[in-house]
Write a protein that holds these residues in place. Sequence first.
Motif, PDB file in Angstrom:
ATOM      1  N   GLY A 186       0.814  -1.211   0.000  1.00 39.09           N
ATOM      2  CA  GLY A 186       0.000   0.000   0.000  1.00 39.09           C
ATOM      3  C   GLY A 186       0.845   1.257   0.000  1.00 39.09           C
ATOM      4  O   GLY A 186       0.538   2.226  -0.702  1.00 39.09           O
ATOM      5  N   ARG A 187       1.927   1.271   0.786  1.00 35.45           N
ATOM      6  CA  ARG A 187       2.795   2.449   0.842  1.00 35.45           C
ATOM      7  C   ARG A 187       3.440   2.718  -0.508  1.00 35.45           C
ATOM      8  O   ARG A 187       3.517   3.860  -0.967  1.00 35.45           O
ATOM      9  CB  ARG A 187       3.872   2.254   1.927  1.00 35.45           C
ATOM     10  N   ARG A 188       3.916   1.656  -1.139  1.00 35.54           N
ATOM     11  CA  ARG A 188       4.566   1.819  -2.436  1.00 35.54           C
ATOM     12  C   ARG A 188       3.586   2.351  -3.475  1.00 35.54           C
ATOM     13  O   ARG A 188       3.907   3.251  -4.260  1.00 35.54           O
ATOM     14  CB  ARG A 188       5.150   0.484  -2.894  1.00 35.54           C
ATOM     15  N   SER A 189       2.385   1.794  -3.470  1.00 36.74           N
ATOM     16  CA  SER A 189       1.370   2.226  -4.433  1.00 36.74           C
ATOM     17  C   SER A 189       0.961   3.668  -4.180  1.00 36.74           C
ATOM     18  O   SER A 189       0.814   4.460  -5.111  1.00 36.74           O
ATOM     19  CB  SER A 189       0.154   1.301  -4.342  1.00 36.74           C
ATOM     20  N   CYS A 190       0.783   4.028  -2.912  1.00 34.75           N
ATOM     21  CA  CYS A 190       0.389   5.395  -2.564  1.00 34.75           C
ATOM     22  C   CYS A 190       1.483   6.389  -2.922  1.00 34.75           C
ATOM     23  O   CYS A 190       1.200   7.502  -3.395  1.00 34.75           O
ATOM     24  CB  CYS A 190       0.060   5.470  -1.078  1.00 34.75           C
ATOM     25  N   LYS A 203       3.431  10.925  -6.414  1.00 37.67           N
ATOM     26  CA  LYS A 203       4.376  11.514  -7.374  1.00 37.67           C
ATOM     27  C   LYS A 203       3.677  11.882  -8.683  1.00 37.67           C
ATOM     28  O   LYS A 203       3.925  12.955  -9.254  1.00 37.67           O
ATOM     29  CB  LYS A 203       5.515  10.527  -7.637  1.00 37.67           C
ATOM     30  N   LEU A 204       2.806  11.007  -9.156  1.00 32.15           N
ATOM     31  CA  LEU A 204       2.102  11.288 -10.405  1.00 32.15           C
ATOM     32  C   LEU A 204       1.076  12.402 -10.227  1.00 32.15           C
ATOM     33  O   LEU A 204       0.806  13.165 -11.163  1.00 32.15           O
ATOM     34  CB  LEU A 204       1.429  10.013 -10.915  1.00 32.15           C
ATOM     35  N   HIS A 205       0.528  12.513  -9.040  1.00 33.08           N
ATOM     36  CA  HIS A 205      -0.384  13.619  -8.721  1.00 33.08           C
ATOM     37  C   HIS A 205       0.338  14.962  -8.856  1.00 33.08           C
ATOM     38  O   HIS A 205      -0.159  15.898  -9.487  1.00 33.08           O
ATOM     39  CB  HIS A 205      -0.917  13.424  -7.299  1.00 33.08           C
ATOM     40  N   HIS A 211      -3.729  10.905 -17.135  1.00 33.77           N
ATOM     41  CA  HIS A 211      -4.036   9.517 -17.481  1.00 33.77           C
ATOM     42  C   HIS A 211      -3.152   8.559 -16.689  1.00 33.77           C
ATOM     43  O   HIS A 211      -3.622   7.544 -16.155  1.00 33.77           O
ATOM     44  CB  HIS A 211      -3.833   9.316 -18.979  1.00 33.77           C
ATOM     45  N   ALA A 212      -1.857   8.855 -16.608  1.00 33.56           N
ATOM     46  CA  ALA A 212      -0.943   8.028 -15.810  1.00 33.56           C
ATOM     47  C   ALA A 212      -1.366   8.030 -14.343  1.00 33.56           C
ATOM     48  O   ALA A 212      -1.312   6.994 -13.660  1.00 33.56           O
ATOM     49  CB  ALA A 212       0.487   8.540 -15.957  1.00 33.56           C
ATOM     50  N   LEU A 213      -1.788   9.191 -13.861  1.00 34.92           N
ATOM     51  CA  LEU A 213      -2.280   9.303 -12.486  1.00 34.92           C
ATOM     52  C   LEU A 213      -3.517   8.432 -12.292  1.00 34.92           C
ATOM     53  O   LEU A 213      -3.660   7.752 -11.267  1.00 34.92           O
ATOM     54  CB  LEU A 213      -2.599  10.766 -12.182  1.00 34.92           C
ATOM     55  N   ASN A 249       7.422  11.033   3.787  1.00 32.02           N
ATOM     56  CA  ASN A 249       8.133  11.784   2.733  1.00 32.02           C
ATOM     57  C   ASN A 249       8.276  10.980   1.432  1.00 32.02           C
ATOM     58  O   ASN A 249       9.326  10.969   0.798  1.00 32.02           O
ATOM     59  CB  ASN A 249       9.527  12.202   3.213  1.00 32.02           C
ATOM     60  N   ASN A 250       7.183  10.247   1.066  1.00 28.51           N
ATOM     61  CA  ASN A 250       7.185   9.440  -0.167  1.00 28.51           C
ATOM     62  C   ASN A 250       8.332   8.431  -0.202  1.00 28.51           C
ATOM     63  O   ASN A 250       8.839   8.082  -1.248  1.00 28.51           O
ATOM     64  CB  ASN A 250       7.261  10.330  -1.416  1.00 28.51           C
TER      65      ASN A 250
END
Length: 284
Positions: free
Chosen positions: A159-163, A168-170, A183-185, A280-281
């Motif tokens: 979940g952390r990796r996906s979030c 980043k894409l956001h 679209h990537a987001l 921090n991502n």
Amino acid sequence: MAGTKRKKALRRPPDALAYWMGEVLRQHRRAGRNLEEKPVHDLRAALRRCRSLAEGIRDFDDHKRWRRFSEEIRSLFRPLGNLRDIQVELQWLEKLGGESDPIVREASARLRKKAQCESIKVRRAIEAFDREQWRGWTKKLPERLASLDLPEKSFLKLGRRSCAMVGKLHERALASGIPANYHALRIAAKRFRYTAENFLPAHYAKWKKKLSVIQDALGAAQDLEVLEAQLRAYKLLSGDAGEAWRKRLHGKQEEYFSTYRALVTGNLWARWGRELGLKNNSLS
């Protein structure tokens, strides 16, 4: 009965996998009788959830059966997607223009002809789908997943990796405003939604309403992008009428982007990441 099964499916990943694999069989039979919008959509949705589960599980178990499972999903998912795209484009044409609109008439006629060709491919894929093999997997794969006895922290890492990826894409999409980045987001947000639904049900219960609206908004914006590309390919966006359509499409698309931005105000993805232990991502 179906509602009871669905609630059970959300408790543990093996239950979710068994539920959605069973749903694929049900929707496959239904789509074999009728390739209208809802059967096509429902079969794709069930396949997508199975694919999401398989992708997550392969992080912990590299058994070749998961790869074969993913390949079987892909063989049916792709042709269904091509047909579904056309069905959605036809829906948008109907929403945005009347029957008397020459652009609507021309584009609809071409898309329906294209849909006939894609329907043939989908029917072949449906016929080629190995139901007996899938039934065997419906028992064996959930059992294998249950036997792994993975701790919750393993799913939290997923979940952390996906979030983090969505975050980043956001940022990239908001900084650029480019539809391709939105679209990537959208794809990353959808994967995060299914990761939460399948592996982190307690978190998903809190987030599901907003995640659904986010997915709908970004999905609609992408639909309009695809429709514009198709109208351009058909050379229907020239002249005053074409320019009016282009403005209509862009205006509607911006409405959905604005809806998304309002939904995530205050850095929603960062907040959800912190709930999963993301700092921090970073996955450290």
